[in-house]
Design an enzyme around this catalytic site. Structure first.
Site, mmCIF file in Angstrom:
data_model
loop_
_atom_site.group_PDB
_atom_site.id
_atom_site.type_symbol
_atom_site.label_atom_id
_atom_site.label_comp_id
_atom_site.label_asym_id
_atom_site.label_seq_id
_atom_site.Cartn_x
_atom_site.Cartn_y
_atom_site.Cartn_z
ATOM 1 N N CYS A 108 0.817 -1.086 0.148
ATOM 2 C CA CYS A 108 0.080 -0.100 -0.140
ATOM 3 C C CYS A 108 0.838 1.081 0.106
ATOM 4 O O CYS A 108 1.868 1.392 0.670
ATOM 5 C CB CYS A 108 -0.928 0.056 1.131
ATOM 6 S SG CYS A 108 -1.914 1.344 1.367
ATOM 7 N N ASP A 245 -6.924 10.304 -4.622
ATOM 8 C CA ASP A 245 -6.142 8.961 -3.958
ATOM 9 C C ASP A 245 -5.064 8.827 -4.452
ATOM 10 O O ASP A 245 -4.839 9.170 -5.593
ATOM 11 C CB ASP A 245 -7.112 7.756 -3.810
ATOM 12 C CG ASP A 245 -6.581 7.009 -2.466
ATOM 13 O OD1 ASP A 245 -5.716 7.443 -1.792
ATOM 14 O OD2 ASP A 245 -7.339 5.794 -2.081
ATOM 15 N N ASN A 246 -3.826 8.233 -3.817
ATOM 16 C CA ASN A 246 -2.686 7.987 -4.487
ATOM 17 C C ASN A 246 -1.869 9.016 -5.119
ATOM 18 O O ASN A 246 -1.445 8.970 -6.312
ATOM 19 C CB ASN A 246 -2.662 6.753 -5.199
ATOM 20 C CG ASN A 246 -3.487 5.492 -4.512
ATOM 21 O OD1 ASN A 246 -3.173 5.065 -3.494
ATOM 22 N ND2 ASN A 246 -4.499 4.990 -4.990
#
Length: 534
Positions: A108, A245-246
């Site tokens: 992750c 996100d990310n």
């Protein structure tokens, strides 16, 4: 041979009353976002104890919402967009196609985030150092599927530049999705696949059953689970989650500025490849070594993991016990290569004389990959708390323990809301020192006083539905009924906690801004005077 632990999985009592009450889960997994959604990692020592391949039941999980209930017999994947032969494939169709199978380390982008949260709160929850696992994945190469759909492998990608992936997990901001370039998707050496097996068995629900994307060398957030749509387009994914996100934003960009100035859409800050990283698993947090066990020839074996992204091989892992003045070269194990690329972690170990700890206050580790990338000495904070890869530091304390003197080891943090860690202790001390001298010990941001209403636990339990929803957080009672329709995390996240004390769940994932907003729903205090004392 490393010992592996697979136990008979049962429904965890914590999942009762949630949309995931049908999924068996390992009881030792550390939950990071309370009861729901399910986000977890294994205890770091237990993870490394399993060896190179992580048992499926102990593989970390990142879920944004409820797990979709899908069937192998009815599920289909649609391949459309700028293709000459659109396809709709059943799972049996896909399972009959040529396949590849190999081990891959998943990680992750939030791995080790809790360390960042100890410097300043990010908008992410507290991953420890075990948001990483390795499993054997089996599936159909994406390039083969795209060729069947009429995409030509002729290196001419001027018209169709992206392959977009979508999942069936409907979330508050739409379906989860992301994309990679078509050139990447068609590259045989990139090993991109549609996976339907993990560790020799069909995928489990938490890992994307019946089918998911596998894109080696990059962050887990790009590997869409519960896949049902692949589109070839001239634009990257339009999913809200692809943009919000990310990403690693500059350290001077906070949430308000990011939203106001649309930093989420600046392409420079999107993450794909993993960066180089390592951690120490042995000695474990709170492990002790009595002085009485020392001898002139006694040794201790330091152990941990290291990985890098983009197929880059870990070439060395170094340890220092003297604050970086000298670095000791460790032994590397389980180096797995495929087509000249390394998609997996490596384990490292280093034997040192036990008495070396006595002269040291800290163990530090750093890894290097084949591109000469290494880890920075200190972390750089970012809003999402992603890609933290600074030197991993374990403190050494000399403590009198009964009649003996022992060495005690202290990791920087413990995953989730678990207490312990030298960074946690340091953070709590800084908060205490910065608090006003006249502030009460348990001051609440809600303007509560002795005159405010008090409610018993039994009274709060009666307000447990969508039309009448109370919750308890840190002994304060809040009426969240009006907030349910506009909750950014969706209605389920509140309703499964209605009428309960959800302090742990709330504190695990909410920002300071959310905590301030919560104060507007305050209606009184919890009266626990009649509760039985433990």
């Amino acid at each position: 041979m490393a010992e592996q632990t697979e136990v008979l999985e049962q429904i965890d009592p914590r999942d009762i009353g949630t949309p995931d009450n049908w999924i068996p889960r390992h009881p030792e997994l550390i939950r990071l976002t309370g009861k729901h959604p399910f986000n977890c990692e294994a205890p770091l020592p237990l993870l490394l104890k399993q060896g190179f391949i992580t048992p499926t039941s102990l593989h970390y999980v990142r879920n944004h919402g409820p797990v979709p209930k899908l069937s192998w017999d009815t599920h289909k994947v649609v391949i459309d967009g700028d293709v000459s032969n659109p396809l709709t494939l059943s799972m049996d169709d896909i399972a009959k196609l040529p396949y590849i199978e190999f081990p891959l380390t998943f990680c992750c982008a939030g791995n080790r985030r809790k360390e960042q949260n100890m410097v300043k709160k990010t908008i992410g929850f507290n991953w420890g150092a075990a948001a990483v696992s390795t499993a054997i994945w089996k599936g159909v190469p994406l390039r083969y599927i795209l060729q069947l759909a009429g995409v030509k492998n002729d290196d001419n990608y001027e018209k169709t530049r992206y392959v977009c992936f979508g999942g069936t997990d409907k979330l508050p901001n739409g379906y989860y999705g992301t994309s990679i370039t078509l050139k990447w998707a068609m590259d045989e050496e990139k090993d991109v696949m549609l996976a339907y097996e993990i560790n020799g068995k069909r995928l489990t629900p938490d890992h994307g059953y019946p089918i998911r994307m596998i894109i080696p060398g990059i962050i887990g957030g790009r590997m869409v689970k519960w896949l049902d749509k692949i589109s070839v387009t001239n634009k990257e994914s339009d999913s809200w989650y692809h943009f919000h996100d990310n990403r690693v934003l500059p350290p001077n960009v906070d949430a308000e500025r990011a939203n106001k100035e649309n930093w989420w859409y600046i392409p420079n800050y999107i993450i794909y490849d993993l960066n180089v990283n390592s951690a120490i698993a042995a000695p474990a947090h709170d492990e002790v070594i009595p002085f009485s066990s020392f001898s002139s020839d006694s040794e201790y074996t330091l152990r941990g993991y290291a990985y890098s992204g983009g197929g880059r091989k870990i070439t060395r892992v170094e340890v220092t016990l003297d604050d970086g003045k000298t670095w000791l070269l460790s032994d590397l194990f389980d180096l797995e290569e495929r087509n000249g690329r390394t998609w997996c972690w490596t384990f490292w170990s280093l034997k040192i004389p036990t008495h070396s700890f006595v002269r040291s206050s800290e163990i530090r580790v750093r890894a290097w990959d084949c591109s000469q990338n290494t880890q920075p000495e200190n972390l750089t904070w970012n809003l999402m708390g992603m890609m933290n890869n600074c030197h991993y530091r374990v403190k050494i304390h000399v403590i009198t323990y009964g009649k003996d003197v022992v060495l005690r080891f202290e990791h920087p943090t413990q995953a989730g809301n678990n207490p312990g860690g030298w960074m946690v202790r340091q953070h709590e001390l800084e908060q205490k020192q910065s608090a006003p001298a006249n502030a009460p010990a348990n001051a609440s941001k809600s303007e509560s006083s002795s005159k405010d209403p008090k409610y018993t636990m039994e009274q709060v339990k009666q307000h447990n539905n969508e039309k009448d929803c109370w919750i308890i957080i840190d002994k304060k009672v809040y009426d969240c009924t009006k907030f349910i329709p506009i909750h950014p995390g969706g209605t389920t996240a509140i309703l499964i906690n209605a009428g309960t004390d959800c302090s742990e769940e709330f504190n695990a994932i909410h920002s300071d801004k959310a905590k301030k907003r919560l104060a507007t729903f305050y209606i009184g205090d919890l009266d626990d005077s009649k509760r039985p004392k433990l």
